[in-house]
Design a protein around this motif. Sequence first.
Motif: not given
Length: 232
Positions: A168-175
Amino acid sequence: MRLVRLTFAGLLALAFTACNSNSSSETAKAPEATSAKPAAGNKPGASTGKKRLLFFGNSLTAGYGVEPDEAFPALIGDKIDSLKLNYEVINAGLSGETTAGGRSRVGWILRQSVDVFVLELGGNDGLRGLPLAATRENLQGIIDTVRRRSPQAQIVLAGMQIPPNMGQAYANDFKAIYQEMATKNKLVLIPFLLEGVGGDRTLNQADGIHPTPAGHRIVARTVWAVLQPVLQ
């Protein structure tokens, strides 16, 4: 509708082969999505007396798995024609493209200046879990090249989101990259290209990633809502 689709036969060998990790299926279909011929009587870069609206992206822009006239750039072109706006639409989508690949070819694409540049890249980076710092750097490199080659161009950045497969952290940072890049560079932002389409099985092909024709129609409406004020 005057829609120019650039041919990238010489670049396909250098391109990644999928918007997801299934390279074999994309390899089989990529030529149709990326090598459509220009409209009759019109060559890429030829002077038409119209302003140039260029879509620069991956298989979402190229229209992987759908007919060329069903992909959202072509639908935007239809809308432009219906309103008699003085633009030609150029589809420079390449299936499997990452931000690194886009950075390497954008100078070749911009041999002719453009007036509006829609940047749709990064989804492949995120699905493959590539370092976010590299994605950010590559997007900045593309933006810098556009401003150097076509300093008058308005740049529109298409935001992307990914499922939390990489955490989730990667997905949030990507967004967050897209808002960050838009703010830093004063770009027009489409918050999420696949709004209302991503994650909906009825609007995506069997791979769950590429929109169906119905999905592309929704994407076109999302893009048009942001793009119309830029064009007018």
